[in-house]
Design an enzyme around this catalytic site. Structure first.
Site, PDB file in Angstrom:
ATOM      1  N   GLU A   1      -8.003  -6.306  -0.229  1.00 29.74           N
ATOM      2  CA  GLU A   1      -7.468  -4.880  -0.540  1.00 29.74           C
ATOM      3  C   GLU A   1      -7.249  -4.442  -1.909  1.00 29.74           C
ATOM      4  O   GLU A   1      -7.383  -5.564  -2.809  1.00 29.74           O
ATOM      5  CB  GLU A   1      -5.889  -4.797   0.339  1.00 29.74           C
ATOM      6  CG  GLU A   1      -6.512  -4.837   1.731  1.00 29.74           C
ATOM      7  CD  GLU A   1      -5.195  -5.132   2.502  1.00 29.74           C
ATOM      8  OE1 GLU A   1      -4.309  -3.975   2.462  1.00 29.74           O
ATOM      9  OE2 GLU A   1      -4.771  -5.912   3.223  1.00 29.74           O
TER      10      GLU A   1
ATOM     11  N   HIS B   1       1.072   5.254   0.304  1.00 26.01           N
ATOM     12  CA  HIS B   1      -0.165   4.619   0.824  1.00 26.01           C
ATOM     13  C   HIS B   1      -1.268   5.964   0.539  1.00 26.01           C
ATOM     14  O   HIS B   1      -1.040   6.877   0.955  1.00 26.01           O
ATOM     15  CB  HIS B   1      -0.185   4.205   2.108  1.00 26.01           C
ATOM     16  CG  HIS B   1      -1.765   3.289   2.487  1.00 26.01           C
ATOM     17  ND1 HIS B   1      -2.594   3.847   2.455  1.00 26.01           N
ATOM     18  CD2 HIS B   1      -1.493   1.909   2.696  1.00 26.01           C
ATOM     19  CE1 HIS B   1      -3.397   2.767   2.686  1.00 26.01           C
ATOM     20  NE2 HIS B   1      -2.702   1.660   3.019  1.00 26.01           N
TER      21      HIS B   1
ATOM     22  N   ARG C   1      -2.401   0.463  -5.290  1.00 31.61           N
ATOM     23  CA  ARG C   1      -1.999   1.604  -4.772  1.00 31.61           C
ATOM     24  C   ARG C   1      -1.471   2.658  -5.465  1.00 31.61           C
ATOM     25  O   ARG C   1      -1.599   3.994  -5.350  1.00 31.61           O
ATOM     26  CB  ARG C   1      -0.971   1.108  -3.596  1.00 31.61           C
ATOM     27  CG  ARG C   1      -1.708   1.032  -2.475  1.00 31.61           C
ATOM     28  CD  ARG C   1      -0.862   0.563  -1.591  1.00 31.61           C
ATOM     29  NE  ARG C   1      -1.656  -0.120  -0.455  1.00 31.61           N
ATOM     30  CZ  ARG C   1      -1.012  -0.765   0.632  1.00 31.61           C
ATOM     31  NH1 ARG C   1       0.292  -0.758   0.876  1.00 31.61           N
ATOM     32  NH2 ARG C   1      -1.753  -1.575   1.249  1.00 31.61           N
TER      33      ARG C   1
ATOM     34  N   HIS D   1       5.085   5.175   2.264  1.00 29.72           N
ATOM     35  CA  HIS D   1       4.574   4.045   3.277  1.00 29.72           C
ATOM     36  C   HIS D   1       5.583   2.532   3.107  1.00 29.72           C
ATOM     37  O   HIS D   1       5.816   1.879   4.012  1.00 29.72           O
ATOM     38  CB  HIS D   1       3.081   3.475   2.641  1.00 29.72           C
ATOM     39  CG  HIS D   1       2.733   2.305   3.326  1.00 29.72           C
ATOM     40  ND1 HIS D   1       2.323   2.330   4.741  1.00 29.72           N
ATOM     41  CD2 HIS D   1       2.034   1.266   2.927  1.00 29.72           C
ATOM     42  CE1 HIS D   1       1.731   1.138   5.105  1.00 29.72           C
ATOM     43  NE2 HIS D   1       1.621   0.494   3.869  1.00 29.72           N
TER      44      HIS D   1
ATOM     45  N   ARG E   1       4.058  -2.833  -4.870  1.00 26.79           N
ATOM     46  CA  ARG E   1       3.684  -4.088  -4.036  1.00 26.79           C
ATOM     47  C   ARG E   1       2.344  -4.127  -4.138  1.00 26.79           C
ATOM     48  O   ARG E   1       1.418  -3.201  -3.607  1.00 26.79           O
ATOM     49  CB  ARG E   1       4.431  -3.817  -2.680  1.00 26.79           C
ATOM     50  CG  ARG E   1       3.781  -4.963  -1.909  1.00 26.79           C
ATOM     51  CD  ARG E   1       4.580  -4.544  -0.311  1.00 26.79           C
ATOM     52  NE  ARG E   1       4.083  -3.413   0.201  1.00 26.79           N
ATOM     53  CZ  ARG E   1       3.065  -3.245   1.116  1.00 26.79           C
ATOM     54  NH1 ARG E   1       2.470  -4.430   1.742  1.00 26.79           N
ATOM     55  NH2 ARG E   1       2.578  -2.176   1.709  1.00 26.79           N
TER      56      ARG E   1
HETATM   57  P1  FAD Z   1      10.523  -3.814  10.780  1.00 27.72           P
HETATM   58  O1  FAD Z   1       9.288  -4.544  11.304  1.00 27.72           O
HETATM   59  O2  FAD Z   1      10.311  -2.394  10.490  1.00 27.72           O
HETATM   60  O3  FAD Z   1      11.477  -4.213  11.579  1.00 27.72           O
HETATM   61  C1  FAD Z   1      12.844  -3.706  11.536  1.00 27.72           C
HETATM   62  C2  FAD Z   1      13.641  -3.626  12.703  1.00 27.72           C
HETATM   63  O4  FAD Z   1      15.171  -3.253  12.300  1.00 27.72           O
HETATM   64  C3  FAD Z   1      13.366  -2.758  13.775  1.00 27.72           C
HETATM   65  O5  FAD Z   1      13.415  -3.676  14.921  1.00 27.72           O
HETATM   66  C4  FAD Z   1      14.271  -1.546  13.767  1.00 27.72           C
HETATM   67  O6  FAD Z   1      14.469  -1.083  15.109  1.00 27.72           O
HETATM   68  C5  FAD Z   1      15.500  -2.510  13.538  1.00 27.72           C
HETATM   69  N1  FAD Z   1      16.589  -1.703  12.783  1.00 27.72           N
HETATM   70  C6  FAD Z   1      16.758  -0.812  12.146  1.00 27.72           C
HETATM   71  N2  FAD Z   1      17.660  -0.280  11.623  1.00 27.72           N
HETATM   72  C7  FAD Z   1      18.590  -0.956  12.627  1.00 27.72           C
HETATM   73  C8  FAD Z   1      19.924  -0.318  13.077  1.00 27.72           C
HETATM   74  N3  FAD Z   1      20.627   0.290  12.251  1.00 27.72           N
HETATM   75  N4  FAD Z   1      20.474  -1.084  14.099  1.00 27.72           N
HETATM   76  C9  FAD Z   1      19.753  -2.154  14.731  1.00 27.72           C
HETATM   77  N5  FAD Z   1      18.384  -2.357  14.530  1.00 27.72           N
HETATM   78  C10 FAD Z   1      17.891  -1.728  13.387  1.00 27.72           C
HETATM   79  N6  FAD Z   1       2.550  -5.028   5.422  1.00 27.72           N
HETATM   80  C11 FAD Z   1       1.531  -6.014   4.981  1.00 27.72           C
HETATM   81  O7  FAD Z   1       1.906  -7.030   4.494  1.00 27.72           O
HETATM   82  N7  FAD Z   1       0.432  -5.956   5.580  1.00 27.72           N
HETATM   83  C12 FAD Z   1      -0.004  -4.833   6.258  1.00 27.72           C
HETATM   84  O8  FAD Z   1      -1.294  -4.667   6.654  1.00 27.72           O
HETATM   85  C13 FAD Z   1       0.776  -3.802   6.460  1.00 27.72           C
HETATM   86  N8  FAD Z   1       0.203  -2.630   7.113  1.00 27.72           N
HETATM   87  C14 FAD Z   1       1.129  -1.789   7.336  1.00 27.72           C
HETATM   88  C15 FAD Z   1       0.818  -0.584   8.223  1.00 27.72           C
HETATM   89  C16 FAD Z   1       1.741   0.373   8.368  1.00 27.72           C
HETATM   90  C17 FAD Z   1       1.284   1.473   9.360  1.00 27.72           C
HETATM   91  C18 FAD Z   1       3.176   0.294   7.902  1.00 27.72           C
HETATM   92  C19 FAD Z   1       4.221   1.307   8.543  1.00 27.72           C
HETATM   93  C20 FAD Z   1       3.485  -0.828   7.104  1.00 27.72           C
HETATM   94  C21 FAD Z   1       2.540  -1.859   7.045  1.00 27.72           C
HETATM   95  N9  FAD Z   1       2.969  -2.832   6.052  1.00 27.72           N
HETATM   96  C22 FAD Z   1       2.161  -3.770   6.048  1.00 27.72           C
HETATM   97  C23 FAD Z   1       4.327  -3.157   5.701  1.00 27.72           C
HETATM   98  C24 FAD Z   1       5.049  -4.230   6.705  1.00 27.72           C
HETATM   99  O9  FAD Z   1       4.440  -3.730   8.001  1.00 27.72           O
HETATM  100  C25 FAD Z   1       6.468  -4.200   6.709  1.00 27.72           C
HETATM  101  O10 FAD Z   1       7.062  -4.119   5.311  1.00 27.72           O
HETATM  102  C26 FAD Z   1       7.016  -5.264   7.711  1.00 27.72           C
HETATM  103  O11 FAD Z   1       6.579  -5.075   8.819  1.00 27.72           O
HETATM  104  C27 FAD Z   1       8.724  -5.052   7.839  1.00 27.72           C
HETATM  105  O12 FAD Z   1       9.023  -6.050   8.426  1.00 27.72           O
HETATM  106  P2  FAD Z   1      10.610  -6.103   8.899  1.00 27.72           P
HETATM  107  O13 FAD Z   1      10.706  -7.060   9.627  1.00 27.72           O
HETATM  108  O14 FAD Z   1      11.418  -5.837   7.372  1.00 27.72           O
HETATM  109  O15 FAD Z   1      11.041  -4.397   9.301  1.00 27.72           O
HETATM  110  C1  SIN Z   2      -3.049  -1.545   4.890  1.00 29.22           C
HETATM  111  O1  SIN Z   2      -3.513  -2.063   5.992  1.00 29.22           O
HETATM  112  O2  SIN Z   2      -3.759  -0.683   4.170  1.00 29.22           O
HETATM  113  C2  SIN Z   2      -1.603  -1.619   4.552  1.00 29.22           C
HETATM  114  C3  SIN Z   2      -1.543  -3.034   4.077  1.00 29.22           C
HETATM  115  C4  SIN Z   2       0.110  -2.965   3.399  1.00 29.22           C
HETATM  116  O3  SIN Z   2       0.813  -1.906   3.402  1.00 29.22           O
HETATM  117  O4  SIN Z   2       0.190  -4.065   3.036  1.00 29.22           O
END
Ligand code: FAD
Ligand code: SIN
Length: 531
Positions: A113, A241, A288, A349, A384
């Site tokens: 990427e 993004h 990005r 994003h 990032r």
């Molecule tokens: P999340 O997975 O968002 O989980 C947060 C949790 O907290 C959820 O369960 C939510 O319901 C809960 N929550 C929030 N507030 C509260 C509250 N007040 N009370 C109770 N529960 C709450 N990153 C990569 O490294 N590679 C990728 O390919 C990639 N692709 C992506 C594609 C998309 C479309 C998106 C949106 C993001 C992508 N990212 C990618 C970024 C990555 O997915 C996220 O940064 C990562 O998954 C965050 O994980 P997390 O556990 O911190 O939060």
């Molecule tokens: C993507 O698949 O382009 C998202 C990857 C990321 O946000 O790290």
């Protein structure tokens, strides 16, 4: 109701679930999550998870790529920790049941990427996050010490403030005793007392109108820590993004993974010109921040609402086998990516900043850890590197678990915490007060605090935000709490932190670009990093 648990985990994405799995042999774990368990950004991750697996890749190359993408504002020690621990954490994810694609020789089929100098992104077709979330949830459900409470919304962290002992931003001895949780099934606000609390609440993309983030990404953890007087940092670095599908009515915006550009797709403008080479020698695979800004410029110059991603020259079989979800999604709105260019537009994003944590994911509040997108470890600097966030989450949830398990025996429950007081609160009958304010907020942020900023735009944004803040606090202070009003309040808090940080940064750096300070101010690095 009052509950007690050794470990309270708020959030059920990769950060919360991987922490829960690690500490569960040591004590009871309650995971609270505001939607269904898999309502997370994690499940939407497409491209994959970056890690050093084989030569010719090396830790040094991945470290360098991370620092270059972050415009050297990263914390070098944290970058080193994250990258050198990447291989072990991937092996652990696999041992928990996550499957990553392999090639005919049985080796991982590594993708590439923007900003990566090597192929190092492990993936599961274009649904990597869904696969990781599935594996983690299956494993969690098998552990007798872990309970998941869905539709439970964390309203506020409990600290000595709730025992009548004032705390301020200068206090250095604030402790967290658990959290007040709104059970949206019953409407009651429960008191959950915990010896250790882990915030894993994800990002804040919904502060903008156009985002790839799911509706749960409302900056709740960041806002809760800010209200509890913990430290927040680097909030000006919001990653847009470059390529979300241009389909204006769809929310959240559907992502077109950067891995598609790693596979050879090319960005083009309305004249079908590959314009990126005019902005950066790395072309469509530049980091990005550079690509999103270039697209923004091209759109402004031409007045067009979107640009294109071109896959037409790529082998059809490879496209379909690597990117089946994107192929099917585009086809569902009449775009055959093997024959038509994909209309794309940048979308908010990723929140690079957040709750300041140290190398063991400890926040500045005692007994409170933060991991994943809500945290700011220093890994990302000013931008990032793609696919480093899933990696950051598992590395720092692991490190937090080591620290928290050692600390647990020294921490006791704070029994004299009062329950939530809702006396005199009334039901807010006018939902429009919330929905309209939310739209206003998102428009302010999108128009004035987006990819390109200026002093005048930031000033306009803060002036308007003050009105929304005052009105929303008045409503909040008299309302029976609902998830909607709490999320709006958190988004306003988060927007304030973004604007404040952007206003204070008098330079252009990584994701923060100001037309008033178009260059980086290298002499000021240390100051910006520490504060
Ligand atoms: P999340 O997975 O968002 O989980 C947060 C949790 O907290 C959820 O369960 C939510 O319901 C809960 N929550 C929030 N507030 C509260 C509250 N007040 N009370 C109770 N529960 C709450 N990153 C990569 O490294 N590679 C990728 O390919 C990639 N692709 C992506 C594609 C998309 C479309 C998106 C949106 C993001 C992508 N990212 C990618 C970024 C990555 O997915 C996220 O940064 C990562 O998954 C965050 O994980 P997390 O556990 O911190 O939060
Ligand atoms: C993507 O698949 O382009 C998202 C990857 C990321 O946000 O790290």
């Amino acid at each position: 109701m009052r509950f007690k648990t050794d470990f309270l985990v708020i959030g059920s994405g990769i950060a919360g679930l991987s922490f829960a799995l690690k500490v569960a042999d040591k004590g009871t774990v309650a995971i609270v999550t505001k939607g269904e368990a898999d309502d997370t950004a994690t499940r939407y991750a497409q491209g994959g998870i970056a890690a050093v697996m084989y030569t010719p890749d090396t830790y040094e190359k991945h470290i360098r790529d991370t620092m270059v993408a972050g415009d050297e504002l990263n914390n070098p020690e944290i970058v080193r920790i994250t990258i050198t621990e990447s291989t072990d954490r991937i092996k652990e994810l696999i041992s928990w049941g996550a499957n990553f694609d392999r090639n005919a020789a049985g080796l991982f089929d590594l993708g590439k990427e923007g900003g990566h100098s090597e192929f190092r992104v492990l993936h599961h077709k274009d649904q990597t996050g869904l696969e990781i979330e599935r594996a983690l949830l299956e494993k969690i459900k098998q552990h007798p010490n872990i309970t998941i409470r869905e539709h439970c919304f964390a309203v506020d962290l409990i600290t000595q403030h709730h025992l009548g002992q004032p705390v301020s931003r200068r206090s250095t001895d604030i402790d967290c005793y658990g959290a007040y949780i709104l059970d949206t099934n019953t409407g009651c606000i429960d008191t959950i007392l915990a010896r250790v609390t882990m915030l894993a609440t994800g990002g804040a993309g919904n502060v903008y109108s156009n985002t790839t983030n799911p509706p749960v990404a409302t900056g709740d953890g960041i806002a809760m820590v800010y209200r509890a007087k913990g430290k927040i940092e680097n909030m000006e670095f919001i990653q847009f993004h470059p390529t979300s599908l241009f389909n204006p009515k769809e929310k959240p915006a559907f992502l077109i993974t950067e891995a598609l550009r790693g596979f050879g797709a090319i960005l083009r403008n309305q004249l079908e010109e590959s314009f990126m080479e005019r902005y950066d020698p790395r072309g469509s695979l530049a980091p990005r921040d550079i690509v999103a800004r270039a697209i923004d410029t091209e759109m402004k110059i031409s007045g067009n609402e979107h640009l294109y991603l071109d896959c037409r020259h790529l082998p059809k079989e490879g496209l379909l086998s690597h990117f089946p979800t994107i192929f099917a999604k585009c086809l569902s709105i009449g775009i055959d990516i093997t024959r038509d260019m994909i209309p794309i537009v940048p979308s908010a994003h990723y929140t690079c900043g957040g709750i300041r944590v140290d190398e063991y994911a400890q926040s500045t509040i005692g007994h409170l850890y933060a991991s994943g997108e809500c945290a700011s470890t220093g890994l990302h600097g000013a931008n990032r590197l793609a696919s480093n966030s899933l990696l950051e989450s598992i590395v720092f949830s692991h490190r937090a678990s080591i620290h928290a398990m050692q600390a647990l025996n020294r921490i006791s429950f704070k029994e004299d915490v009062p329950d939530w007081n809702a006396d005199g609160m009334v039901f807010n009958e006018e939902m429009v007060l919330i929905t309209h304010t939310l739209k206003e907020l998102q428009l302010i942020m999108s128009h004035y605090v987006g990819i390109v900023r200026s002093n005048l735009r930031l000033k306009r944004a803060i002036d308007r935000l003050r009105i929304l803040h005052r009105e929303t606090e008045e409503l909040y202070n008299k309302s029976i709490l609902t998830q909607n009003i709490c999320e709006l309040r958190n988004l306003i808090n988060t927007a304030y932190l973004i604007i404040k940080a952007a206003t204070e940064r008098k330079e252009s750096r990584g994701l923060h670009y100001s037309i008033d300070y178009p260059r980086p101010n290298n002499s000021d690095d240390e100051k910006h990093f520490i504060d």
